[in-house]
Design a protein around this motif. Structure first.
Motif, short mmCIF file in Angstrom:
data_model
loop_
_atom_site.label_atom_id
_atom_site.label_comp_id
_atom_site.label_asym_id
_atom_site.label_seq_id
_atom_site.Cartn_x
_atom_site.Cartn_y
_atom_site.Cartn_z
N THR A 136 -41.43 29.21 43.94
CA THR A 136 -42.14 29.76 42.77
C THR A 136 -43.65 29.72 43.05
N GLY A 137 -44.38 30.68 42.50
CA GLY A 137 -45.82 30.71 42.68
C GLY A 137 -46.52 29.71 41.76
N VAL A 138 -47.53 29.03 42.34
CA VAL A 138 -48.37 28.13 41.52
C VAL A 138 -49.06 28.96 40.43
N GLY A 140 -48.44 32.03 38.55
CA GLY A 140 -47.77 32.37 37.30
C GLY A 140 -47.25 31.13 36.58
N LEU A 141 -46.74 30.18 37.34
CA LEU A 141 -46.19 28.97 36.72
C LEU A 141 -47.28 28.20 35.98
N THR A 142 -48.41 27.99 36.65
CA THR A 142 -49.48 27.20 36.02
C THR A 142 -50.05 27.92 34.80
N CYS A 354 -31.62 22.66 30.57
CA CYS A 354 -32.45 22.16 29.48
C CYS A 354 -33.38 21.06 29.99
N TYR A 355 -34.66 21.17 29.64
CA TYR A 355 -35.66 20.16 30.00
C TYR A 355 -36.01 19.38 28.73
N ARG A 356 -36.09 18.08 28.84
CA ARG A 356 -36.60 17.27 27.75
C ARG A 356 -38.12 17.20 27.88
N SER A 416 -40.33 30.25 22.37
CA SER A 416 -39.84 29.69 23.62
C SER A 416 -41.02 29.46 24.54
N TYR A 417 -40.72 28.96 25.71
CA TYR A 417 -41.73 28.82 26.77
C TYR A 417 -42.03 30.21 27.32
N VAL A 418 -43.30 30.57 27.39
CA VAL A 418 -43.67 31.94 27.75
C VAL A 418 -43.16 32.32 29.15
P1 FAD Z 1 -45.41 36.33 39.57
O1 FAD Z 1 -44.27 37.22 39.21
O2 FAD Z 1 -46.14 36.60 40.82
O3 FAD Z 1 -46.44 36.24 38.40
C1 FAD Z 1 -46.07 36.05 37.06
C2 FAD Z 1 -47.19 36.50 36.15
O4 FAD Z 1 -48.34 35.70 36.38
C3 FAD Z 1 -47.59 37.93 36.41
O5 FAD Z 1 -47.90 38.56 35.20
C4 FAD Z 1 -48.80 37.80 37.30
O6 FAD Z 1 -49.63 38.89 37.15
C5 FAD Z 1 -49.44 36.51 36.84
N1 FAD Z 1 -50.10 35.79 37.92
C6 FAD Z 1 -49.52 35.17 38.96
N2 FAD Z 1 -50.44 34.56 39.71
C7 FAD Z 1 -51.63 34.81 39.14
C8 FAD Z 1 -52.97 34.45 39.44
N3 FAD Z 1 -53.26 33.69 40.49
N4 FAD Z 1 -53.95 34.88 38.61
C9 FAD Z 1 -53.66 35.64 37.53
N5 FAD Z 1 -52.42 36.02 37.20
C10 FAD Z 1 -51.41 35.60 38.00
N6 FAD Z 1 -41.24 27.56 35.26
C11 FAD Z 1 -41.50 26.26 35.02
O7 FAD Z 1 -42.45 25.94 34.32
N7 FAD Z 1 -40.71 25.28 35.53
C12 FAD Z 1 -39.66 25.53 36.34
O8 FAD Z 1 -38.99 24.62 36.80
C13 FAD Z 1 -39.38 26.89 36.65
N8 FAD Z 1 -38.37 27.21 37.48
C14 FAD Z 1 -38.16 28.51 37.81
C15 FAD Z 1 -37.15 28.81 38.72
C16 FAD Z 1 -36.92 30.12 39.07
C17 FAD Z 1 -35.84 30.43 40.07
C18 FAD Z 1 -37.68 31.16 38.48
C19 FAD Z 1 -37.41 32.59 38.82
C20 FAD Z 1 -38.67 30.87 37.58
C21 FAD Z 1 -38.94 29.54 37.24
N9 FAD Z 1 -39.94 29.20 36.33
C22 FAD Z 1 -40.20 27.88 36.07
C23 FAD Z 1 -40.69 30.25 35.64
C24 FAD Z 1 -41.97 30.56 36.40
O9 FAD Z 1 -42.95 29.65 35.97
C25 FAD Z 1 -42.43 31.98 36.08
O10 FAD Z 1 -41.47 32.91 36.52
C26 FAD Z 1 -43.79 32.29 36.72
O11 FAD Z 1 -44.26 33.48 36.15
C27 FAD Z 1 -43.70 32.43 38.21
O12 FAD Z 1 -44.97 32.58 38.76
P2 FAD Z 1 -45.17 33.45 40.09
O13 FAD Z 1 -46.59 33.37 40.47
O14 FAD Z 1 -44.13 33.08 41.08
O15 FAD Z 1 -44.76 34.87 39.55
#
Ligand code: FAD
Length: 463
Positions: A136-138, A140-142, A354-356, A416-418
């Motif tokens: 997963t990318g830092v 989008g996740l962050t 499910c996460y607590r 929900s969580y965005v």
């Molecule tokens: P991308 O698809 O590259 O980006 C997602 C969004 O963020 C896009 O709109 C993109 O434009 C934007 N973005 C990304 N990077 C940047 C940047 N540097 N600056 C500005 N905008 C940016 N979430 C959790 O919190 N906990 C988990 O345990 C978890 N597990 C997951 C497991 C899987 C298999 C998957 C598919 C998702 C999971 N997620 C989890 C959700 C995850 O946080 C989101 O899908 C997140 O959007 C992924 O970020 P990404 O950078 O990989 O995605």
């Protein structure tokens, strides 16, 4: 100006990195994202090598009037990082991580993956809370929050985000921290990719690992109701050094699983311990007194391995659909919905996890960050429909939707969580962010008044 007359060579000339266009050998790879169901054809892909490249791409897109998308890890199940005809700003080249163990800080490129972050920080026994799949990318996740194994103990990823370098919609490169662009920093801590392209995140680090305790206790489907009742009773009382992610899933086809059970549907508790083996054993015994697993796997492992443990079933190219919901309590009505819907899933890959959320997560003030959702203790449920083949996706999507609609009247919390939702409309956005949506819209109006960054859970600029 029509699309065909766009002079991409003039963009190429401004870049340190490469520009990949339709017809190039790397084009198909460059446009692919995690969800195999997404098949979009961007105008071109900018393989950014620097913040200046990101800025050049944003400025060029505005000059010629094309839309932009931003790709971090490409994991968002809705594929928001790629769009037909748009310029894809690919951050994968910005994956570097620098750590200062003395200062307990990390500087993380906007396109880094969790694996990059974990590898670099664990060299010093440090980490930030993040997600549970290491590709997963830092980014989008962050930007949406970031929750995982360390969240009860150390909060969300954004609770450790202290500064960011951001390319704004007008191409300026700025730093947001506690002194400058403070509203921008607040908005980046949960408001998604709405406000600019983050080319570098600055995190404070937390001690964790290098070895952690892990257990999977797997139960049959007939034990699902009992398992959820035991979770309701025990999990909120556990020390925050322990984290339990639980839910419905099929047994992995792993050597530690009895052959007859491999890939069979069931439910599980995944228990991680950051407080040592004795504490972990005590917690496992609490569960064992109440429930007899079909099998269990208990082992210490490196934190880095924990972070990669479920990478494989979630690999790139799987066909995915996802919805999520907050759950205030595992009430009998909620458990009833699990009992009704879990047995209906067809793909062995699909799961309800499910996460607590409590402990350090709840110690942060609601308004300290833009995180969409209350900080009061609750659960976050991810309903993930996954199919290895395109034809299987429709059934999993129906399963997710039916389950979600069944839970809605009983979840006890709106929204929900965005980051756990494929489709987010205006009313859903309000449910996610509540009153914070107005503050976010004001920040958006300051930093991105023309909504350049709109391929995301889009916050419309305040008028
Ligand atoms: P991308 O698809 O590259 O980006 C997602 C969004 O963020 C896009 O709109 C993109 O434009 C934007 N973005 C990304 N990077 C940047 C940047 N540097 N600056 C500005 N905008 C940016 N979430 C959790 O919190 N906990 C988990 O345990 C978890 N597990 C997951 C497991 C899987 C298999 C998957 C598919 C998702 C999971 N997620 C989890 C959700 C995850 O946080 C989101 O899908 C997140 O959007 C992924 O970020 P990404 O950078 O990989 O995605």
């Amino acid at each position: 100006m029509t699309r065909t007359s766009i002079d991409l060579d003039s963009l190429r000339a401004r870049l340190d990195g490469a520009l990949v266009v339709p017809g190039d050998a790397g084009y198909d790879e460059a446009r692919r994202v995690w969800n195999g169901a997404i098949d979009r054809r961007p105008l071109a892909v900018v393989r950014c090598a620097s913040a200046e490249d990101v800025s050049a791409a944003v400025i060029f897109a505005r000059e010629v009037g094309v839309e932009v998308t931003v790709r971090g890890g490409g994991h968002h199940p809705a594929g928001t990082s790629v769009a037909d005809g748009a310029l894809l700003i690919d951050l994968r080249g910005l994956g570097g991580v620098r750590v200062d163990p003395g200062e307990r800080k990390a500087w993380v490129g906007g396109g880094a993956l969790l694996a990059d972050l974990d590898r670099a920080t664990q060299e010093y026994g440090l980490a930030i809370p993040s997600g549970v799949v290491s590709h997963t990318g830092v980014g989008g996740l962050t930007l949406g929050g970031g929750m995982g194994w360390l969240t009860r103990r150390a909060g969300l990823s954004i609770d450790h985000l202290v500064a960011a370098q951001v390319v704004l919609a007008d191409g300026r490169i700025v730093r947001a921290d506690s002194q400058t662009h403070t509203e921008l920093l607040w908005a980046l801590r949960g408001g998604g990719g709405n406000f600019g392209v983050v080319t570098e995140f600055e995190f404070t680090l937390h001690e964790a690992g290098p070895i952690v305790e892990y257990a999977m206790l797997f139960f049959g489907l007939d034990q699902l109701g009992e398992m959820l009742r035991v979770v309701r009773e025990l999990v909120p009382e556990l020390p925050t050094d322990v984290n339990v992610i639980f839910g419905a899933l099929n047994a992995p086809p792993a050597p530690f699983v009895p052959e007859a059970v491999r890939l069979q549907p069931g439910c599980a508790l995944m228990v991680t311990g950051f407080g040592g083996v004795e504490q972990h054993q005590e917690v496992l015994d609490l569960f064992r007194k109440r429930l007899t697993p079909v099998f269990e796997m208990v082992t210490p492992m490196p934190y880095v391995a924990l972070q990669q443990m479920i990478d494989e079933p979630n690999e790139h190219g799987v066909y995915a659909y996802e919805k999520g919901t907050r759950i205030a309590e595992l009430s009998d009505a909620v458990i009833e919905q699990f009992l009704e819907h879990v047995p209906r899933k067809q793909s062995p890959l699909s799961l309800a996890l499910c996460y607590r959320l409590d402990g350090a997560f709840s110690a942060v003030d609601d308004d300290a960050t833009a995180f969409g959702g209350p900080r009061a203790p609750h659960y976050q449920l991810f309903l993930v429909g996954l199919s290895p083949v395109a034809e299987g996706l429709a059934a999993e999507r129906d399963w997710v939707r039916d389950f979600w609609f069944g839970l809605e009247p009983h979840s006890g919390l709106a929204g929900s969580y965005v980051n756990g939702q494929v489709e987010i409309d205006g009313s859903e956005l309000r449910a996610i962010y509540g009153a914070k949506l107005d503050r976010l819209a004001a920040v958006k109006a300051t930093y991105d008044p023309y909504n350049v960054f709109h391929y995301n859970a889009n916050i419309v600029p305040a008028s």
